[in-house]
Enzyme design. Structure first.
Site, PDB file in Angstrom:
ATOM      1  N   HIS A 133       0.856  -1.142   0.078  1.00  0.00           N
ATOM      2  CA  HIS A 133       0.111  -0.081   0.006  1.00  0.00           C
ATOM      3  C   HIS A 133       0.581   1.314   0.166  1.00  0.00           C
ATOM      4  O   HIS A 133       0.362   2.521  -0.634  1.00  0.00           O
ATOM      5  CB  HIS A 133      -1.139  -0.043   1.276  1.00  0.00           C
ATOM      6  CG  HIS A 133      -2.118  -0.985   1.021  1.00  0.00           C
ATOM      7  ND1 HIS A 133      -3.217  -0.785   0.277  1.00  0.00           N
ATOM      8  CD2 HIS A 133      -2.114  -2.369   1.331  1.00  0.00           C
ATOM      9  CE1 HIS A 133      -3.844  -1.848   0.351  1.00  0.00           C
ATOM     10  NE2 HIS A 133      -3.133  -2.866   0.979  1.00  0.00           N
ATOM     11  N   ASP A 167       2.553   6.510  -5.639  1.00  0.00           N
ATOM     12  CA  ASP A 167       2.101   6.660  -7.184  1.00  0.00           C
ATOM     13  C   ASP A 167       1.296   8.020  -6.980  1.00  0.00           C
ATOM     14  O   ASP A 167       0.141   7.629  -6.797  1.00  0.00           O
ATOM     15  CB  ASP A 167       1.531   5.293  -7.547  1.00  0.00           C
ATOM     16  CG  ASP A 167       1.223   5.630  -9.018  1.00  0.00           C
ATOM     17  OD1 ASP A 167       1.305   6.583  -9.740  1.00  0.00           O
ATOM     18  OD2 ASP A 167       0.718   4.554  -9.849  1.00  0.00           O
ATOM     19  N   ARG A 174      -1.394   8.231  -9.744  1.00  0.00           N
ATOM     20  CA  ARG A 174      -2.730   7.289  -9.536  1.00  0.00           C
ATOM     21  C   ARG A 174      -3.545   8.041  -8.477  1.00  0.00           C
ATOM     22  O   ARG A 174      -4.830   8.478  -8.623  1.00  0.00           O
ATOM     23  CB  ARG A 174      -2.156   6.119  -9.131  1.00  0.00           C
ATOM     24  CG  ARG A 174      -3.380   5.429  -8.249  1.00  0.00           C
ATOM     25  CD  ARG A 174      -2.606   4.160  -7.523  1.00  0.00           C
ATOM     26  NE  ARG A 174      -3.653   3.403  -6.596  1.00  0.00           N
ATOM     27  CZ  ARG A 174      -3.636   3.974  -5.171  1.00  0.00           C
ATOM     28  NH1 ARG A 174      -3.109   4.685  -4.787  1.00  0.00           N
ATOM     29  NH2 ARG A 174      -4.574   3.074  -4.595  1.00  0.00           N
ATOM     30  N   GLY A 217     -12.600  -2.627  -2.069  1.00  0.00           N
ATOM     31  CA  GLY A 217     -11.174  -2.922  -1.842  1.00  0.00           C
ATOM     32  C   GLY A 217     -10.512  -1.735  -1.468  1.00  0.00           C
ATOM     33  O   GLY A 217      -9.458  -1.247  -1.954  1.00  0.00           O
ATOM     34  N   GLU A 262     -12.819  -4.302   2.507  1.00  0.00           N
ATOM     35  CA  GLU A 262     -11.670  -4.510   2.448  1.00  0.00           C
ATOM     36  C   GLU A 262     -11.515  -6.016   3.131  1.00  0.00           C
ATOM     37  O   GLU A 262     -11.931  -6.244   4.333  1.00  0.00           O
ATOM     38  CB  GLU A 262     -10.697  -3.543   3.325  1.00  0.00           C
ATOM     39  CG  GLU A 262      -9.318  -4.080   3.318  1.00  0.00           C
ATOM     40  CD  GLU A 262      -8.705  -4.311   1.880  1.00  0.00           C
ATOM     41  OE1 GLU A 262      -7.811  -5.428   1.740  1.00  0.00           O
ATOM     42  OE2 GLU A 262      -8.947  -3.445   1.082  1.00  0.00           O
ATOM     43  N   VAL A 298     -16.350  -8.557  -0.970  1.00  0.00           N
ATOM     44  CA  VAL A 298     -17.636  -7.770  -1.302  1.00  0.00           C
ATOM     45  C   VAL A 298     -18.685  -8.781  -1.877  1.00  0.00           C
ATOM     46  O   VAL A 298     -19.969  -8.554  -1.575  1.00  0.00           O
ATOM     47  CB  VAL A 298     -17.238  -6.917  -2.384  1.00  0.00           C
ATOM     48  CG1 VAL A 298     -17.075  -7.463  -3.671  1.00  0.00           C
ATOM     49  CG2 VAL A 298     -18.358  -5.705  -2.563  1.00  0.00           C
ATOM     50  N   GLU A 299     -18.205  -9.970  -2.166  1.00  0.00           N
ATOM     51  CA  GLU A 299     -19.190 -10.973  -2.692  1.00  0.00           C
ATOM     52  C   GLU A 299     -19.864 -11.561  -1.385  1.00  0.00           C
ATOM     53  O   GLU A 299     -21.018 -12.498  -1.452  1.00  0.00           O
ATOM     54  CB  GLU A 299     -18.616 -11.948  -3.229  1.00  0.00           C
ATOM     55  CG  GLU A 299     -18.019 -11.521  -4.810  1.00  0.00           C
ATOM     56  CD  GLU A 299     -16.767 -11.003  -4.855  1.00  0.00           C
ATOM     57  OE1 GLU A 299     -16.188 -10.635  -5.863  1.00  0.00           O
ATOM     58  OE2 GLU A 299     -16.074 -10.737  -3.606  1.00  0.00           O
ATOM     59  N   GLU A 358     -10.182   1.219  -7.243  1.00  0.00           N
ATOM     60  CA  GLU A 358      -8.737   0.982  -7.910  1.00  0.00           C
ATOM     61  C   GLU A 358      -8.864  -0.341  -8.164  1.00  0.00           C
ATOM     62  O   GLU A 358      -8.021  -1.100  -7.495  1.00  0.00           O
ATOM     63  CB  GLU A 358      -8.034   1.690  -7.156  1.00  0.00           C
ATOM     64  CG  GLU A 358      -6.480   1.999  -7.991  1.00  0.00           C
ATOM     65  CD  GLU A 358      -5.672   0.866  -8.022  1.00  0.00           C
ATOM     66  OE1 GLU A 358      -5.687  -0.189  -8.625  1.00  0.00           O
ATOM     67  OE2 GLU A 358      -4.732   1.224  -7.201  1.00  0.00           O
ATOM     68  N   GLU A 414      -4.666  -9.839 -12.214  1.00  0.00           N
ATOM     69  CA  GLU A 414      -4.903  -9.871 -10.878  1.00  0.00           C
ATOM     70  C   GLU A 414      -5.952  -8.718 -10.590  1.00  0.00           C
ATOM     71  O   GLU A 414      -6.003  -8.290  -9.348  1.00  0.00           O
ATOM     72  CB  GLU A 414      -3.389  -9.480 -10.165  1.00  0.00           C
ATOM     73  CG  GLU A 414      -2.483 -10.523 -10.452  1.00  0.00           C
ATOM     74  CD  GLU A 414      -1.238 -10.268  -9.450  1.00  0.00           C
ATOM     75  OE1 GLU A 414      -1.414  -9.779  -8.596  1.00  0.00           O
ATOM     76  OE2 GLU A 414      -0.145 -10.226 -10.394  1.00  0.00           O
ATOM     77  N   HIS A 457       2.708   3.116 -10.651  1.00  0.00           N
ATOM     78  CA  HIS A 457       3.056   1.690 -10.481  1.00  0.00           C
ATOM     79  C   HIS A 457       2.986   0.719 -11.328  1.00  0.00           C
ATOM     80  O   HIS A 457       3.314  -0.656 -10.975  1.00  0.00           O
ATOM     81  CB  HIS A 457       2.760   1.620  -8.981  1.00  0.00           C
ATOM     82  CG  HIS A 457       1.281   1.094  -8.866  1.00  0.00           C
ATOM     83  ND1 HIS A 457       0.352   1.709  -9.076  1.00  0.00           N
ATOM     84  CD2 HIS A 457       0.560  -0.121  -8.628  1.00  0.00           C
ATOM     85  CE1 HIS A 457      -0.868   1.250  -8.954  1.00  0.00           C
ATOM     86  NE2 HIS A 457      -0.662  -0.147  -8.864  1.00  0.00           N
TER      87      HIS A 457
END
Length: 348
Positions: free
Chosen positions: A34, A40, A43, A67, A89, A117-118, A135, A144, A285
């Protein structure tokens, strides 16, 4: 392609898939990961600008951050005037995010939920959100990536005419030259007097994440594929795209460079805010994803390189991708017709 078609068919394959998923989340449970994301600035500033430029879509609204990591996008949403922000998260980073929220005195606005989240339910009986931020992009856009988690959240909770940031992702390809490629491959011939030449083939079949300079580019860029998050179906990303690259200057093409950009709506403006990972844009990144050719192309200005790139998820690990690349090149001196398959499983 459906998730059932993609899923592991044996207990051993299921175990391998679960291990890969565990390793993925372990990497995002580390603070060093992180820190690299937060450092970055391209971003991070792009997301902050996108959220604040859409302040009127956030004020008084309910926002879901898929996330959320350290919670920085959730705090940007709170800064934009959101009434309620829910950060989801899965990793232990959720505890860090909660502390960050407390330290910034936003507990009355931002709630961090730990879980997939599912699998989670939103707090306080919330059944619908007005905005989703995430993001979600991976290397080469889809490696990924969390795209399908965002689409799941959209289908379950996003209200009609709700906002998703970013709203679109585009994948591009450009031809380039790496002067160090041969030396890097030859390294494996002999290491401390040990024959490791068998490794060379495996190395050559991995997409490489690295930074390409403008000086290495030899062709124009060509669009490959887009995902529009407001309308895309929640299914595995699989496509094959034809491309045509026009050579801008003479040289030797020994790799194809994949990069992506994502677009954010900017209020009522017809022009979206763009975050690009192109070699011609400021460093991020994500860098670029490189597909090295086994047979280099000796090109001159205005030559054309044709090809087809197919991308499908790895059946053993849906976060990894298989790239099948066909190249067709003809000039006055040479003719190349080649096929090569790459797997991102080893390029984490």
């Amino acid at each position: 392609m459906s998730w059932d078609e993609l899923g592991p068919s044996t207990p051993q394959a299921q175990a391998a898939s679960e291990l890969q998923e565990s390793l993925y989340f372990q990497s995002y449970g580390r603070l060093e990961t992180h820190m690299a994301l937060l450092q970055d600035s391209v971003r991070t500033q792009a997301f902050r600008d996108a959220i604040l430029h859409n302040r009127h879509r956030f004020q008084g609204k309910i926002v879901l951050d898929v996330g959320c990591g350290t919670g920085i996008l959730s705090l940007f949403a709170a800064e934009a005037g959101a009434r309620k922000v829910i950060g989801v998260e899965y990793t232990d980073m959720a505890e860090v995010a909660r502390e960050v929220v407390r330290d910034n005195e936003k507990e009355d606005v931002v709630t961090v939920v730990k879980g997939l989240v599912e699998q989670v339910e939103l707090p306080d009986g919330i059944q619908q959100v007005d905005v989703i931020v995430s993001e979600w992009m991976g290397h080469g856009l889809y490696m990924e990536a969390m795209l399908n988690s965002v689409l799941y959240a959209r289908d379950k909770w996003l209200c009609r005419n709700g906002l998703i940031l970013p709203s679109v992702g585009n994948l591009w390809v450009v031809g380039a030259h790496d002067p160090h490629r041969k030396a890097n491959l030859n390294f494996w011939h002999c290491v401390e007097d040990i024959d490791m030449s068998c490794v060379r083939k495996a190395v050559s079949q991995e997409p490489v994440v690295d930074c390409v300079t403008i000086q290495q580019l030899l062709t124009d860029e060509c669009y490959l594929h887009s995902t529009h998050l407001d309308s895309a179906r929640n299914e595995p990303v699989a496509f094959h795209s034809n491309f045509l690259l026009t050579v801008r200057r003479p040289g030797i093409i020994n790799l194809l460079v994949l990069y992506f950009d994502v677009g954010f709506p900017q209020g009522d403006s017809p022009v979206s805010l763009k975050l690009s990972t192109s070699p011609q844009s400021p460093w991020t990144h994500w860098e670029q994803t490189l597909l090295y050719l086994d047979e280099p192309l000796f090109v001159k200005a205005n030559d054309r390189v044709r090809g087809v790139l197919a991308m499908t998820p790895d059946g053993q690990d849906r976060r990894c991708m298989i790239f099948d690349l066909n190249i067709s090149f003809r000039s006055a001196r040479t003719r190349v017709e080649s096929f090569k398959s790459f797997s991102s499983t080893g390029s984490r």
